[in-house]
Scaffold this motif. Structure first.
Motif: not given
Lengths: 114, 115
Positions: A9, A33, A90, A103-107
């Motif tokens: 992170r 992506s 990201l 599109q689903y994003f990570g933290p």
């Protein structure tokens, strides 16, 4: 269903070093992506991988590279780090990356280059 | 090239006020349009989307209509809450369908809602 995860992170590196960031997409998603987010440039597309192949690439120098594994997990690498590479990176995943698909994003991974 | 332009922030509103965040785009084809929201310290979450002209996306009280004639996708909410404070991004996906999972984002609009 677990979301997109990114590791680590947070990262602190010094100029000239290299760094590898990891992204695990949502199960069943084959498109991954990567985006760079900075206060000055906003959100910029780095590249996209689909079925282990780079399908699209943004306007970034060759120091930025990536790859995707057979389980769709993806890594991006930045070599010879510069101060300007400090950013939030990201990762986003989708089923197959077609137009209109969410599109689903990570933290994100926050990289600080000193 | 394709681009997205959002109204500049920050936008400061009182709770229960009406919200509009303007978004216009430039594209050669027929893009899909999205609104994403980013809360402090987090990644982006999809708020709503529209994939063709005249479609209206809606979620959690937010709405946006895909207007091809004005190349716009303005975000609206009738009554904002303090919990809506975040940064909002308008985005389009490549209209030619050749660029796969590539999103082009606007610069983001920071919204602050005061009680």
């Amino acid at each position: 269903k677990a979301g997109v995860t990114q590791t680590p992170r947070y990262l602190i590196k010094t100029r000239g070093q290299q760094v590898t960031l990891s992204c695990s997409p949502i199960s069943g998603h084959r498109s991954v992506s990567w985006y760079q987010q900075t206060p000055g440039q906003g959100l910029q597309f780095l590249f996209e991988y689909f079925s282990e192949t780079q399908r699209n690439k943004g306007n970034f120098p060759g120091r930025f590279s990536g790859r995707q594994f057979s389980n769709s997990r993806s890594e991006m690498n930045v070599s010879t780090l510069e101060l300007g590479d400090s950013a939030l990176y990201l990762c986003a995943s989708s089923l197959d990356g077609t137009r209109g698909e969410t599109q689903y994003f990570g933290p994100g991974t926050r990289l600080l280059v000193l | 090239g394709d681009s997205v332009t959002q109204m500049e922030g920050p936008v400061t509103l009182s709770e229960e006020a009406f919200l509009t965040i303007n978004c216009t785009y430039t594209a050669t084809g027929y893009p899909s349009l999205f609104w994403y929201v980013q809360y402090p310290g987090e990644g982006l979450q999809l708020l709503l989307k529209a994939t063709k002209a005249d479609d209206k996306g809606s979620n959690k009280g937010f709405e946006a209509t895909y207007r091809k004639e004005t190349t716009s996708f303005h975000l609206e909410k009738g009554s904002v809450q303090v919990s809506d404070s975040a940064v909002y991004f308008c985005a389009l996906s490549d209209p030619d369908g050749n660029q796969g999972g590539k999103l082009i984002f606007g610069q983001g609009t920071e919204l602050s809602v005061k009680p």
